[in-house]
Enzyme design. Structure first.
Site, mmCIF file in Angstrom:
data_model
loop_
_atom_site.group_PDB
_atom_site.id
_atom_site.type_symbol
_atom_site.label_atom_id
_atom_site.label_comp_id
_atom_site.label_asym_id
_atom_site.label_seq_id
_atom_site.Cartn_x
_atom_site.Cartn_y
_atom_site.Cartn_z
ATOM 1 N N ASP A 11 0.851 -1.193 0.000
ATOM 2 C CA ASP A 11 0.000 0.000 0.000
ATOM 3 C C ASP A 11 0.888 1.244 0.000
ATOM 4 O O ASP A 11 1.906 1.307 0.709
ATOM 5 C CB ASP A 11 -0.903 -0.013 1.238
ATOM 6 N N ILE A 12 0.493 2.257 -0.736
ATOM 7 C CA ILE A 12 1.280 3.494 -0.846
ATOM 8 C C ILE A 12 1.265 4.285 0.461
ATOM 9 O O ILE A 12 2.147 5.106 0.706
ATOM 10 C CB ILE A 12 0.746 4.335 -2.034
ATOM 11 N N HIS A 52 -7.023 -5.691 2.076
ATOM 12 C CA HIS A 52 -5.880 -5.176 2.832
ATOM 13 C C HIS A 52 -5.343 -6.300 3.706
ATOM 14 O O HIS A 52 -6.114 -6.946 4.433
ATOM 15 C CB HIS A 52 -6.306 -4.030 3.761
ATOM 16 N N HIS A 76 -10.130 -5.005 -3.546
ATOM 17 C CA HIS A 76 -8.826 -5.265 -2.924
ATOM 18 C C HIS A 76 -9.006 -5.686 -1.475
ATOM 19 O O HIS A 76 -9.916 -5.229 -0.788
ATOM 20 C CB HIS A 76 -7.908 -4.046 -3.005
ATOM 21 N N VAL A 92 -10.622 3.298 -3.639
ATOM 22 C CA VAL A 92 -10.248 2.775 -4.951
ATOM 23 C C VAL A 92 -11.256 1.692 -5.332
ATOM 24 O O VAL A 92 -11.387 0.675 -4.620
ATOM 25 C CB VAL A 92 -8.818 2.201 -4.945
HETATM 26 P P1 DGP Z 1 -9.678 1.610 0.364
HETATM 27 O O1 DGP Z 1 -10.032 2.693 1.340
HETATM 28 O O2 DGP Z 1 -9.996 0.245 0.926
HETATM 29 O O3 DGP Z 1 -10.252 1.844 -1.019
HETATM 30 O O4 DGP Z 1 -8.105 1.651 0.259
HETATM 31 C C1 DGP Z 1 -7.383 2.026 -0.868
HETATM 32 C C2 DGP Z 1 -5.926 1.910 -0.539
HETATM 33 O O5 DGP Z 1 -5.193 2.039 -1.741
HETATM 34 C C3 DGP Z 1 -5.387 2.972 0.414
HETATM 35 O O6 DGP Z 1 -4.928 2.327 1.621
HETATM 36 C C4 DGP Z 1 -4.227 3.627 -0.329
HETATM 37 C C5 DGP Z 1 -3.965 2.669 -1.467
HETATM 38 N N1 DGP Z 1 -3.552 3.310 -2.708
HETATM 39 C C6 DGP Z 1 -4.199 4.323 -3.350
HETATM 40 N N2 DGP Z 1 -3.534 4.643 -4.485
HETATM 41 C C7 DGP Z 1 -2.466 3.802 -4.557
HETATM 42 C C8 DGP Z 1 -1.420 3.644 -5.523
HETATM 43 O O7 DGP Z 1 -1.326 4.325 -6.542
HETATM 44 N N3 DGP Z 1 -0.487 2.679 -5.239
HETATM 45 C C9 DGP Z 1 -0.560 1.894 -4.127
HETATM 46 N N4 DGP Z 1 0.404 0.987 -3.956
HETATM 47 N N5 DGP Z 1 -1.544 2.018 -3.212
HETATM 48 C C10 DGP Z 1 -2.485 2.957 -3.431
#
Ligand code: DGP
Length: 118
Positions: free
Chosen positions: A34-35, A105, A103, A99
């Site tokens: 996660d970023i 976590h 996904h 997003v």
């Molecule tokens: P959610 O709230 O469950 O939709 O979490 C989305 C997660 O995605 C959040 O913890 C941050 C992560 N995220 C958003 N953009 C990116 C990206 O471009 N790259 C990565 N690796 N993670 C991302």
């Protein structure tokens, strides 16, 4: 029939069009860091095909969704989470889904505390 959304950031990571810190990849599923990690280990496990959320999961996706759990277990083991880990799937607005590509976590590496929030 297309299986990806050209605008979706997770589809871009799956396809290698955006850099992602990938920890696992096969023909069905990709896992990457996660970023914005909230724990020492914070990995996202995603289906390679674009499914917006749990609301878009069909009965035909059951093997794929089940595979996400097997991959979660493998990644947890690879990353040394022998004391346990938490899997979270936010779905929709009230859950804080940001997003809209399904996904899971995978969180671990510290004691996470009770989860059920008010
Ligand atoms: P959610 O709230 O469950 O939709 O979490 C989305 C997660 O995605 C959040 O913890 C941050 C992560 N995220 C958003 N953009 C990116 C990206 O471009 N790259 C990565 N690796 N993670 C991302």
């Amino acid at each position: 029939m297309t299986h990806h959304d050209p605008e979706c950031i997770f589809c871009k990571i799956v396809r290698g069009d955006l850099p992602g810190n990938i920890v696992y990849h096969d023909e069905q599923v990709t896992a990457f860091h996660d970023i914005n990690p909230i724990a020492p280990v914070h990995v996202l496990i995603v289906p390679n095909k674009h499914i917006p959320s749990v609301d878009g999961v069909e009965p035909a996706d059951e093997p794929l969704v089940g595979h996400m759990f097997t991959v979660a277990r493998q990644v947890a083991q690879t990353l040394g989470l022998s004391r346990g880990y938490r899997l979270i799937v936010n779905t929709g607005d009230h859950a804080g889904q940001v997003v809209f590509h399904l996904h899971m976590h995978l969180l671990g590496g510290r004691a996470l505390g009770p989860m059920l929030a008010r």
